[in-house]
Design a protein around this motif. Structure first.
Motif, PDB file in Angstrom:
ATOM      1  N   GLY A  77       0.820  -1.205   0.000  1.00  0.00           N
ATOM      2  CA  GLY A  77       0.000   0.000   0.000  1.00  0.00           C
ATOM      3  C   GLY A  77       0.856   1.258   0.000  1.00  0.00           C
ATOM      4  O   GLY A  77       1.889   1.321   0.658  1.00  0.00           O
ATOM      5  N   VAL A  79       0.687   5.460   0.556  1.00  0.00           N
ATOM      6  CA  VAL A  79      -0.129   6.498   1.164  1.00  0.00           C
ATOM      7  C   VAL A  79       0.547   7.853   0.965  1.00  0.00           C
ATOM      8  O   VAL A  79       1.782   7.952   0.928  1.00  0.00           O
ATOM      9  CB  VAL A  79      -0.382   6.211   2.673  1.00  0.00           C
ATOM     10  CG1 VAL A  79       0.914   6.216   3.468  1.00  0.00           C
ATOM     11  CG2 VAL A  79      -1.402   7.151   3.262  1.00  0.00           C
ATOM     12  N   GLU A 104      -5.364   1.013  -7.052  1.00  0.00           N
ATOM     13  CA  GLU A 104      -6.250   0.656  -5.936  1.00  0.00           C
ATOM     14  C   GLU A 104      -5.471   0.460  -4.640  1.00  0.00           C
ATOM     15  O   GLU A 104      -6.058   0.436  -3.551  1.00  0.00           O
ATOM     16  CB  GLU A 104      -7.067  -0.605  -6.268  1.00  0.00           C
ATOM     17  CG  GLU A 104      -6.277  -1.878  -6.410  1.00  0.00           C
ATOM     18  CD  GLU A 104      -5.617  -2.094  -7.777  1.00  0.00           C
ATOM     19  OE1 GLU A 104      -4.949  -3.127  -7.928  1.00  0.00           O
ATOM     20  OE2 GLU A 104      -5.748  -1.237  -8.672  1.00  0.00           O
ATOM     21  N   THR A 107      -3.679   5.161  -1.112  1.00  0.00           N
ATOM     22  CA  THR A 107      -4.580   5.901  -0.219  1.00  0.00           C
ATOM     23  C   THR A 107      -4.139   7.355  -0.195  1.00  0.00           C
ATOM     24  O   THR A 107      -2.972   7.652   0.074  1.00  0.00           O
ATOM     25  CB  THR A 107      -4.538   5.325   1.213  1.00  0.00           C
ATOM     26  OG1 THR A 107      -4.973   3.968   1.170  1.00  0.00           O
ATOM     27  CG2 THR A 107      -5.432   6.126   2.148  1.00  0.00           C
ATOM     28  N   ILE A 109      -4.816  10.840   1.683  1.00  0.00           N
ATOM     29  CA  ILE A 109      -5.406  11.361   2.915  1.00  0.00           C
ATOM     30  C   ILE A 109      -5.805  12.826   2.726  1.00  0.00           C
ATOM     31  O   ILE A 109      -5.005  13.647   2.297  1.00  0.00           O
ATOM     32  CB  ILE A 109      -4.426  11.229   4.101  1.00  0.00           C
ATOM     33  CG1 ILE A 109      -4.074   9.757   4.334  1.00  0.00           C
ATOM     34  CG2 ILE A 109      -5.005  11.841   5.376  1.00  0.00           C
ATOM     35  CD1 ILE A 109      -3.011   9.525   5.390  1.00  0.00           C
ATOM     36  N   LYS A 114     -13.115  13.586  -3.802  1.00  0.00           N
ATOM     37  CA  LYS A 114     -12.705  12.230  -4.148  1.00  0.00           C
ATOM     38  C   LYS A 114     -11.991  12.228  -5.499  1.00  0.00           C
ATOM     39  O   LYS A 114     -12.420  12.889  -6.438  1.00  0.00           O
ATOM     40  CB  LYS A 114     -13.935  11.326  -4.191  1.00  0.00           C
ATOM     41  CG  LYS A 114     -13.587   9.871  -4.396  1.00  0.00           C
ATOM     42  CD  LYS A 114     -14.741   8.982  -4.026  1.00  0.00           C
ATOM     43  CE  LYS A 114     -14.495   7.535  -4.321  1.00  0.00           C
ATOM     44  NZ  LYS A 114     -13.246   6.973  -3.913  1.00  0.00           N
ATOM     45  N   ASN A 119      -8.103   5.244  -3.342  1.00  0.00           N
ATOM     46  CA  ASN A 119      -8.798   5.158  -2.067  1.00  0.00           C
ATOM     47  C   ASN A 119      -8.598   6.503  -1.347  1.00  0.00           C
ATOM     48  O   ASN A 119      -7.499   6.789  -0.878  1.00  0.00           O
ATOM     49  CB  ASN A 119      -8.219   3.993  -1.247  1.00  0.00           C
ATOM     50  CG  ASN A 119      -8.827   3.888   0.125  1.00  0.00           C
ATOM     51  OD1 ASN A 119      -9.968   4.285   0.341  1.00  0.00           O
ATOM     52  ND2 ASN A 119      -8.054   3.360   1.062  1.00  0.00           N
ATOM     53  N   CYS A 120      -9.614   7.327  -1.294  1.00  0.00           N
ATOM     54  CA  CYS A 120      -9.521   8.645  -0.661  1.00  0.00           C
ATOM     55  C   CYS A 120     -10.209   8.605   0.696  1.00  0.00           C
ATOM     56  O   CYS A 120     -11.353   8.151   0.801  1.00  0.00           O
ATOM     57  CB  CYS A 120     -10.169   9.717  -1.536  1.00  0.00           C
ATOM     58  SG  CYS A 120      -9.329   9.929  -3.116  1.00  0.00           S
ATOM     59  N   ILE A 121      -9.511   9.074   1.727  1.00  0.00           N
ATOM     60  CA  ILE A 121     -10.096   9.104   3.060  1.00  0.00           C
ATOM     61  C   ILE A 121      -9.903  10.472   3.692  1.00  0.00           C
ATOM     62  O   ILE A 121      -8.981  11.211   3.343  1.00  0.00           O
ATOM     63  CB  ILE A 121      -9.495   8.017   3.975  1.00  0.00           C
ATOM     64  CG1 ILE A 121      -7.995   8.244   4.195  1.00  0.00           C
ATOM     65  CG2 ILE A 121      -9.744   6.623   3.423  1.00  0.00           C
ATOM     66  CD1 ILE A 121      -7.417   7.387   5.301  1.00  0.00           C
ATOM     67  N   ALA A 132      -4.318   5.618   9.466  1.00  0.00           N
ATOM     68  CA  ALA A 132      -4.327   5.525   7.999  1.00  0.00           C
ATOM     69  C   ALA A 132      -2.922   5.294   7.457  1.00  0.00           C
ATOM     70  O   ALA A 132      -2.722   4.480   6.544  1.00  0.00           O
ATOM     71  CB  ALA A 132      -4.928   6.786   7.397  1.00  0.00           C
ATOM     72  N   ASN A 136      -0.418   1.091   5.615  1.00  0.00           N
ATOM     73  CA  ASN A 136       0.280   1.052   4.329  1.00  0.00           C
ATOM     74  C   ASN A 136       1.740   0.680   4.528  1.00  0.00           C
ATOM     75  O   ASN A 136       2.249   0.677   5.646  1.00  0.00           O
ATOM     76  CB  ASN A 136       0.160   2.413   3.637  1.00  0.00           C
ATOM     77  CG  ASN A 136      -1.273   2.672   3.207  1.00  0.00           C
ATOM     78  OD1 ASN A 136      -1.697   2.219   2.160  1.00  0.00           O
ATOM     79  ND2 ASN A 136      -2.035   3.371   4.042  1.00  0.00           N
TER      80      ASN A 136
END
Length: 196
Positions: A77, A79, A104, A107, A109, A114, A119-121, A132, A136
């Motif tokens: 992952g 990030v 995919e 991430t 942050i 979006k 993957n948006c958080i 978060a 990763n």
């Protein structure tokens, strides 16, 4: 008076950026360094941005993390943080991340909106942000300038591999878990992410 005065350089941008706001701030910062007894900097690369006649006044107050904790996550992952501040170079981050094979696994942050394919958080506190990050394996960073680069330290302290530009502020990190790419070179950044 006989009271000693100190100036703390907290933001490097006025010393390196040439827009009107930063030119004015630079004037006041450098004027302050002329009259202060000591100049506090967090890390040694900040000395290079100050006039040579001020070098004898500088006191370094930062600490360097010698070794990161062992990596606990091997999920590939990636990030990163979203930012609309030009210095943070988020357009470059997106340019690089759009070219990786598995978007995919990425991430982002706190983006303003979006971003399709990733993957948006959104996090609302430090605990959520650290959680978060820790999910990763790789932290991707692209800022042109940093005074310290706190997210880099946080990521490394959590055991992530760090992929960041080869800039003065990135010279302090554990070499075993840091992968430095040529500044603004998307292909080299992709290669360093793959290597990490």
């Amino acid at each position: 008076t006989k009271i000693k005065s100190f100036i703390l350089i907290q933001n490097v941008l006025p010393l390196v950026k040439n827009n009107l706001k930063n030119i004015i701030l630079r004037y006041f910062i450098l004027r302050s360094t002329d009259f202060s007894d000591y100049i506090l900097v967090q890390l040694s690369h900040l000395k290079d941005y100050l006039p040579s006649n001020d070098q004898k006044k500088i006191i370094e107050i930062g600490e360097i993390i010698e070794k990161s904790v062992p990596l606990s996550n091997s999920n590939n992952g990636i990030v990163c943080f979203a930012s609309d501040i030009p210095n943070k170079n988020f357009d470059f981050i997106l340019k690089v991340l759009n070219k990786i094979n598995n978007p995919e696994l990425v991430t982002i942050i706190n983006p303003k909106e979006k971003i399709e394919g990733f993957n948006c958080i959104t996090t609302s506190n430090n605990e959520e942000t650290m959680d978060a990050l820790s999910q990763n394996e790789i932290y991707f960073h692209a800022s042109e300038f940093e005074t310290v680069g706190l997210p880099l330290y946080e990521a490394q302290d959590l055991g992530l591999k760090v992929v960041a530009p080869n800039n003065p502020y990135t010279q302090y990190f554990d070499k075993d878990s840091t992968f430095l790419y040529k500044r603004n070179d998307a292909q080299d950044a992709i290669e360093k992410i793959e290597l990490a």
